[in-house]
Design a protein around this motif. Sequence first.
Motif, PDB file in Angstrom:
ATOM      1  N   GLU A  48       7.624 -31.412 -10.528  1.00 18.41           N
ATOM      2  CA  GLU A  48       7.552 -31.791 -11.697  1.00 18.41           C
ATOM      3  C   GLU A  48       8.772 -32.138 -12.318  1.00 18.41           C
ATOM      4  OE1 GLU A  48       6.100 -29.015 -15.389  1.00 18.41           O
ATOM      5  OE2 GLU A  48       7.944 -28.532 -15.087  1.00 18.41           O
ATOM      6  N   ALA A  49       9.851 -31.875 -11.840  1.00 18.96           N
ATOM      7  CA  ALA A  49      11.182 -32.526 -12.140  1.00 18.96           C
ATOM      8  C   ALA A  49      11.212 -33.929 -11.567  1.00 18.96           C
ATOM      9  CB  ALA A  49      12.449 -31.825 -11.258  1.00 18.96           C
ATOM     10  N   LEU A  50      10.631 -34.204 -10.284  1.00 23.04           N
ATOM     11  CA  LEU A  50      10.794 -35.373  -9.603  1.00 23.04           C
ATOM     12  C   LEU A  50       9.914 -36.345 -10.099  1.00 23.04           C
ATOM     13  CD1 LEU A  50      10.519 -34.393  -5.735  1.00 23.04           C
ATOM     14  CD2 LEU A  50      12.660 -35.275  -7.228  1.00 23.04           C
ATOM     15  N   GLU A  51       8.899 -36.046 -11.057  1.00 15.49           N
ATOM     16  CA  GLU A  51       7.889 -36.926 -11.813  1.00 15.49           C
ATOM     17  C   GLU A  51       8.857 -37.174 -13.073  1.00 15.49           C
ATOM     18  OE1 GLU A  51       4.308 -35.346 -12.694  1.00 15.49           O
ATOM     19  OE2 GLU A  51       3.492 -35.596 -10.445  1.00 15.49           O
ATOM     20  N   GLY A  52       9.513 -36.553 -13.633  1.00 11.80           N
ATOM     21  CA  GLY A  52      10.543 -36.945 -14.730  1.00 11.80           C
ATOM     22  C   GLY A  52       9.866 -36.393 -15.898  1.00 11.80           C
ATOM     23  N   MET A  53      10.450 -36.685 -17.110  1.00  8.59           N
ATOM     24  CA  MET A  53       9.931 -36.170 -18.333  1.00  8.59           C
ATOM     25  C   MET A  53       8.952 -37.032 -19.378  1.00  8.59           C
ATOM     26  SD  MET A  53      13.674 -34.334 -19.582  1.00  8.59           S
ATOM     27  CE  MET A  53      12.658 -33.201 -20.736  1.00  8.59           C
ATOM     28  N   GLU A  54       8.578 -38.302 -18.848  1.00  9.21           N
ATOM     29  CA  GLU A  54       7.845 -39.078 -19.452  1.00  9.21           C
ATOM     30  C   GLU A  54       6.390 -38.812 -18.940  1.00  9.21           C
ATOM     31  OE1 GLU A  54       8.669 -41.251 -22.051  1.00  9.21           O
ATOM     32  OE2 GLU A  54      11.009 -40.431 -21.720  1.00  9.21           O
ATOM     33  N   PRO A  55       5.301 -39.413 -19.866  1.00  7.14           N
ATOM     34  CA  PRO A  55       3.802 -38.962 -19.117  1.00  7.14           C
ATOM     35  C   PRO A  55       3.745 -39.711 -17.895  1.00  7.14           C
ATOM     36  CG  PRO A  55       3.955 -39.546 -21.612  1.00  7.14           C
ATOM     37  CD  PRO A  55       5.573 -39.586 -21.213  1.00  7.14           C
ATOM     38  N   GLU A  56       4.416 -40.943 -17.766  1.00 10.71           N
ATOM     39  CA  GLU A  56       4.243 -41.716 -16.669  1.00 10.71           C
ATOM     40  C   GLU A  56       5.124 -41.471 -15.526  1.00 10.71           C
ATOM     41  OE1 GLU A  56       4.413 -46.700 -15.248  1.00 10.71           O
ATOM     42  OE2 GLU A  56       5.281 -45.796 -16.936  1.00 10.71           O
ATOM     43  N   PRO A  57       4.731 -41.174 -14.235  1.00 15.95           N
ATOM     44  CA  PRO A  57       5.753 -40.490 -13.252  1.00 15.95           C
ATOM     45  C   PRO A  57       6.946 -41.470 -12.982  1.00 15.95           C
ATOM     46  CG  PRO A  57       3.276 -40.302 -12.529  1.00 15.95           C
ATOM     47  CD  PRO A  57       3.305 -41.096 -13.961  1.00 15.95           C
ATOM     48  N   ALA A  58       8.000 -40.855 -12.451  1.00 16.01           N
ATOM     49  CA  ALA A  58       9.098 -41.609 -12.505  1.00 16.01           C
ATOM     50  C   ALA A  58       8.993 -42.758 -11.462  1.00 16.01           C
ATOM     51  CB  ALA A  58      10.519 -40.990 -11.971  1.00 16.01           C
ATOM     52  N   GLU A  59       8.408 -42.503 -10.475  1.00 18.65           N
ATOM     53  CA  GLU A  59       8.383 -43.463  -9.515  1.00 18.65           C
ATOM     54  C   GLU A  59       7.629 -44.860  -9.872  1.00 18.65           C
ATOM     55  OE1 GLU A  59       4.579 -42.068  -6.538  1.00 18.65           O
ATOM     56  OE2 GLU A  59       6.588 -41.854  -5.748  1.00 18.65           O
ATOM     57  N   HIS A  60       6.378 -44.552 -10.792  1.00 14.47           N
ATOM     58  CA  HIS A  60       5.761 -45.802 -11.354  1.00 14.47           C
ATOM     59  C   HIS A  60       6.770 -46.362 -12.211  1.00 14.47           C
ATOM     60  CE1 HIS A  60       1.642 -43.452 -10.527  1.00 14.47           C
ATOM     61  NE2 HIS A  60       2.095 -43.623  -9.310  1.00 14.47           N
ATOM     62  N   ARG A  61       7.493 -45.697 -12.994  1.00 18.16           N
ATOM     63  CA  ARG A  61       8.373 -46.305 -14.024  1.00 18.16           C
ATOM     64  C   ARG A  61       9.457 -47.161 -13.427  1.00 18.16           C
ATOM     65  NH1 ARG A  61      11.085 -42.333 -16.978  1.00 18.16           N
ATOM     66  NH2 ARG A  61      10.219 -40.669 -16.019  1.00 18.16           N
ATOM     67  N   SER A  62       9.701 -46.688 -12.112  1.00 24.03           N
ATOM     68  CA  SER A  62      10.792 -47.298 -11.121  1.00 24.03           C
ATOM     69  C   SER A  62      10.191 -48.634 -10.686  1.00 24.03           C
ATOM     70  CB  SER A  62      11.098 -46.378 -10.058  1.00 24.03           C
ATOM     71  OG  SER A  62      12.162 -47.092  -8.904  1.00 24.03           O
ATOM     72  N   ASP A  63       9.033 -48.647 -10.350  1.00 29.57           N
ATOM     73  CA  ASP A  63       8.534 -49.800  -9.589  1.00 29.57           C
ATOM     74  C   ASP A  63       8.248 -51.000 -10.748  1.00 29.57           C
ATOM     75  OD1 ASP A  63       8.490 -48.830  -7.297  1.00 29.57           O
ATOM     76  OD2 ASP A  63       6.269 -47.968  -7.154  1.00 29.57           O
ATOM     77  N   ARG A  64       7.659 -50.340 -11.764  1.00 30.58           N
ATOM     78  CA  ARG A  64       7.601 -51.249 -13.026  1.00 30.58           C
ATOM     79  C   ARG A  64       8.802 -51.984 -13.525  1.00 30.58           C
ATOM     80  NH1 ARG A  64       7.445 -50.070 -18.246  1.00 30.58           N
ATOM     81  NH2 ARG A  64       6.865 -47.953 -17.681  1.00 30.58           N
TER      82      ARG A  64
END
Length: 210
Positions: free
Chosen positions: A75-91
Amino acid sequence: MSDVKGRRTYDMSRRRAAAAGRRRRVLDTAADLFLVHGYAVTTVAAVAEGAGVSVETIYKSFGGKTGLVRALIEEALEGMEPEPAEHRSDRAAAAASGDPRAIIAAWTTIGRDVVRRGAPLLIMARAAASADPDLARLLEEVRELTLLRMAHNAEALAPHLRAGVTVEQARDVLVAYLTPELYDTLVNGFGWSLAQWADFQARGIAAQLL
Protein backbone atom coordinates in the motif's frame (compact mmCIF):
# COMPACT_ATOMS: atom_id res chain seq x y z
CA MET A 1 -37.63 -8.89 -10.26
CA SER A 2 -35.94 -5.48 -10.67
CA ASP A 3 -36.58 -4.73 -6.97
CA VAL A 4 -34.90 -7.99 -5.99
CA LYS A 5 -31.87 -7.22 -8.16
CA GLY A 6 -31.73 -3.72 -6.74
CA ARG A 7 -31.76 -5.00 -3.17
CA ARG A 8 -29.13 -7.61 -4.02
CA THR A 9 -26.86 -4.96 -5.56
CA TYR A 10 -27.38 -2.71 -2.56
CA ASP A 11 -26.60 -5.53 -0.13
CA MET A 12 -23.45 -6.46 -2.04
CA SER A 13 -22.32 -2.82 -2.03
CA ARG A 14 -22.87 -2.64 1.71
CA ARG A 15 -20.91 -5.84 2.27
CA ARG A 16 -18.03 -4.60 0.13
CA ALA A 17 -18.01 -1.28 1.98
CA ALA A 18 -18.04 -3.08 5.33
CA ALA A 19 -15.18 -5.36 4.24
CA ALA A 20 -13.16 -2.38 3.05
CA GLY A 21 -13.77 -0.65 6.37
CA ARG A 22 -12.59 -3.71 8.31
CA ARG A 23 -9.48 -3.99 6.16
CA ARG A 24 -8.70 -0.32 6.74
CA ARG A 25 -9.09 -0.69 10.50
CA VAL A 26 -6.89 -3.78 10.56
CA LEU A 27 -4.10 -2.17 8.54
CA ASP A 28 -4.19 1.09 10.48
CA THR A 29 -4.11 -0.78 13.78
CA ALA A 30 -1.31 -3.06 12.61
CA ALA A 31 0.78 -0.11 11.42
CA ASP A 32 0.34 1.70 14.74
CA LEU A 33 1.28 -1.36 16.79
CA PHE A 34 4.23 -2.37 14.61
CA LEU A 35 5.73 1.11 14.64
CA VAL A 36 5.21 1.68 18.36
CA HIS A 37 6.02 -1.76 19.76
CA GLY A 38 7.95 -3.47 16.97
CA TYR A 39 7.25 -6.57 14.93
CA ALA A 40 8.21 -9.24 17.46
CA VAL A 41 6.12 -7.87 20.32
CA THR A 42 3.01 -7.17 18.24
CA THR A 43 0.65 -10.14 18.04
CA VAL A 44 -2.16 -10.93 15.65
CA ALA A 45 -4.45 -11.06 18.67
CA ALA A 46 -3.50 -7.49 19.61
CA VAL A 47 -4.17 -6.27 16.07
CA ALA A 48 -7.52 -8.07 16.03
CA GLU A 49 -8.55 -6.58 19.35
CA GLY A 50 -7.54 -3.07 18.32
CA ALA A 51 -9.35 -3.33 15.01
CA GLY A 52 -12.47 -4.93 16.45
CA VAL A 53 -12.25 -8.09 14.35
CA SER A 54 -11.55 -11.75 15.06
CA VAL A 55 -8.12 -13.34 14.85
CA GLU A 56 -9.55 -15.69 12.23
CA THR A 57 -10.51 -12.72 10.05
CA ILE A 58 -6.91 -11.50 10.02
CA TYR A 59 -5.49 -14.92 9.19
CA LYS A 60 -8.09 -15.41 6.47
CA SER A 61 -7.48 -11.99 4.93
CA PHE A 62 -3.72 -11.58 5.40
CA GLY A 63 -2.27 -14.91 6.48
CA GLY A 64 -0.69 -13.61 9.67
CA LYS A 65 1.81 -10.96 10.74
CA THR A 66 4.03 -11.17 7.67
CA GLY A 67 0.97 -10.77 5.48
CA LEU A 68 0.01 -7.64 7.36
CA VAL A 69 3.46 -6.16 6.78
CA ARG A 70 3.27 -7.14 3.11
CA ALA A 71 -0.09 -5.41 2.69
CA LEU A 72 1.16 -2.28 4.45
CA ILE A 73 4.34 -2.08 2.35
CA GLU A 74 2.47 -2.72 -0.90
CA GLU A 75 0.00 0.00 0.00
CA ALA A 76 2.83 2.40 0.86
CA LEU A 77 4.64 1.72 -2.40
CA GLU A 78 1.51 2.52 -4.38
CA GLY A 79 1.31 5.94 -2.73
CA MET A 80 -1.69 7.84 -1.43
CA GLU A 81 -3.23 8.80 -4.76
CA PRO A 82 -5.85 6.66 -6.55
CA GLU A 83 -3.36 6.06 -9.37
CA PRO A 84 -0.38 3.86 -8.31
CA ALA A 85 2.89 5.73 -7.87
CA GLU A 86 4.71 3.81 -10.59
CA HIS A 87 2.04 4.75 -13.13
CA ARG A 88 2.28 8.40 -12.10
CA SER A 89 6.05 8.13 -12.37
CA ASP A 90 5.90 6.85 -15.94
CA ARG A 91 3.33 9.46 -16.90
CA ALA A 92 5.47 12.23 -15.41
CA ALA A 93 8.52 11.01 -17.32
CA ALA A 94 6.57 10.98 -20.58
CA ALA A 95 5.21 14.48 -19.93
CA ALA A 96 8.64 15.98 -19.20
CA SER A 97 9.49 16.14 -22.92
CA GLY A 98 12.96 14.71 -22.52
CA ASP A 99 14.09 17.12 -19.79
CA PRO A 100 15.98 14.82 -17.39
CA ARG A 101 15.96 17.28 -14.49
CA ALA A 102 12.20 17.68 -14.80
CA ILE A 103 11.84 13.90 -14.86
CA ILE A 104 13.93 13.48 -11.71
CA ALA A 105 12.09 16.32 -9.93
CA ALA A 106 8.75 14.69 -10.78
CA TRP A 107 9.95 11.34 -9.45
CA THR A 108 11.12 12.81 -6.15
CA THR A 109 7.86 14.70 -5.71
CA ILE A 110 5.85 11.53 -6.29
CA GLY A 111 8.20 9.68 -3.97
CA ARG A 112 7.46 11.90 -0.98
CA ASP A 113 4.22 10.22 0.06
CA VAL A 114 5.66 6.78 -0.78
CA VAL A 115 8.71 7.14 1.46
CA ARG A 116 6.80 8.91 4.21
CA ARG A 117 4.67 5.81 4.71
CA GLY A 118 7.06 3.15 3.52
CA ALA A 119 10.33 4.09 5.22
CA PRO A 120 9.20 3.52 8.84
CA LEU A 121 7.69 0.16 7.90
CA LEU A 122 10.81 -1.01 6.07
CA ILE A 123 13.08 0.07 8.91
CA MET A 124 10.85 -1.78 11.39
CA ALA A 125 10.82 -4.90 9.20
CA ARG A 126 14.60 -4.86 8.70
CA ALA A 127 15.14 -4.70 12.44
CA ALA A 128 13.10 -7.88 12.89
CA ALA A 129 14.05 -9.81 9.74
CA SER A 130 17.11 -11.54 11.17
CA ALA A 131 14.88 -13.48 13.57
CA ASP A 132 12.01 -14.10 11.14
CA PRO A 133 12.69 -15.97 7.86
CA ASP A 134 9.28 -15.08 6.39
CA LEU A 135 9.91 -11.40 6.97
CA ALA A 136 13.42 -11.71 5.51
CA ARG A 137 11.96 -13.28 2.36
CA LEU A 138 9.42 -10.48 2.09
CA LEU A 139 12.16 -7.85 2.31
CA GLU A 140 14.13 -9.65 -0.39
CA GLU A 141 11.04 -9.50 -2.62
CA VAL A 142 10.74 -5.78 -1.95
CA ARG A 143 14.43 -5.31 -2.75
CA GLU A 144 14.07 -7.15 -6.06
CA LEU A 145 11.01 -5.10 -7.01
CA THR A 146 12.84 -1.89 -6.12
CA LEU A 147 15.81 -2.89 -8.27
CA LEU A 148 13.52 -3.67 -11.21
CA ARG A 149 11.66 -0.39 -10.85
CA MET A 150 14.83 1.69 -10.56
CA ALA A 151 16.32 -0.14 -13.56
CA HIS A 152 13.22 0.92 -15.49
CA ASN A 153 13.68 4.52 -14.35
CA ALA A 154 17.39 4.42 -15.19
CA GLU A 155 16.53 3.37 -18.73
CA ALA A 156 14.38 6.48 -19.04
CA LEU A 157 17.45 8.56 -18.17
CA ALA A 158 19.82 6.59 -20.43
CA PRO A 159 20.04 9.22 -23.21
CA HIS A 160 20.99 11.88 -20.68
CA LEU A 161 23.54 10.07 -18.51
CA ARG A 162 26.94 11.66 -18.09
CA ALA A 163 29.77 10.01 -20.02
CA GLY A 164 31.05 6.98 -18.18
CA VAL A 165 27.86 6.41 -16.18
CA THR A 166 26.15 3.16 -17.10
CA VAL A 167 22.47 2.38 -16.78
CA GLU A 168 23.34 -0.13 -14.06
CA GLN A 169 25.20 2.53 -12.09
CA ALA A 170 22.27 4.91 -12.56
CA ARG A 171 19.98 2.25 -11.14
CA ASP A 172 22.23 1.86 -8.12
CA VAL A 173 22.30 5.62 -7.49
CA LEU A 174 18.50 5.79 -7.67
CA VAL A 175 18.21 2.91 -5.20
CA ALA A 176 20.72 4.53 -2.84
CA TYR A 177 18.79 7.79 -2.71
CA LEU A 178 15.62 5.84 -1.87
CA THR A 179 17.00 4.04 1.18
CA PRO A 180 14.68 4.35 4.19
CA GLU A 181 17.65 5.06 6.44
CA LEU A 182 18.58 8.17 4.44
CA TYR A 183 15.04 9.48 4.74
CA ASP A 184 14.95 8.65 8.44
CA THR A 185 18.24 10.44 9.09
CA LEU A 186 17.31 13.65 7.29
CA VAL A 187 13.59 13.94 8.04
CA ASN A 188 13.18 12.29 11.42
CA GLY A 189 16.72 12.76 12.67
CA PHE A 190 17.52 16.29 11.48
CA GLY A 191 13.99 17.62 11.08
CA TRP A 192 14.06 18.25 7.33
CA SER A 193 10.73 18.83 5.63
CA LEU A 194 9.53 16.49 2.91
CA ALA A 195 10.07 19.30 0.40
CA GLN A 196 13.70 19.68 1.53
CA TRP A 197 14.21 15.93 1.30
CA ALA A 198 12.76 15.81 -2.24
CA ASP A 199 14.93 18.75 -3.33
CA PHE A 200 18.01 17.06 -1.85
CA GLN A 201 17.16 13.92 -3.79
CA ALA A 202 16.55 15.74 -7.06
CA ARG A 203 19.77 17.76 -6.85
CA GLY A 204 21.84 14.82 -5.71
CA ILE A 205 20.59 12.40 -8.36
CA ALA A 206 21.08 14.98 -11.11
CA ALA A 207 24.60 15.75 -9.92
CA GLN A 208 25.52 12.07 -9.86
CA LEU A 209 24.00 11.04 -13.17
CA LEU A 210 23.57 13.89 -15.64
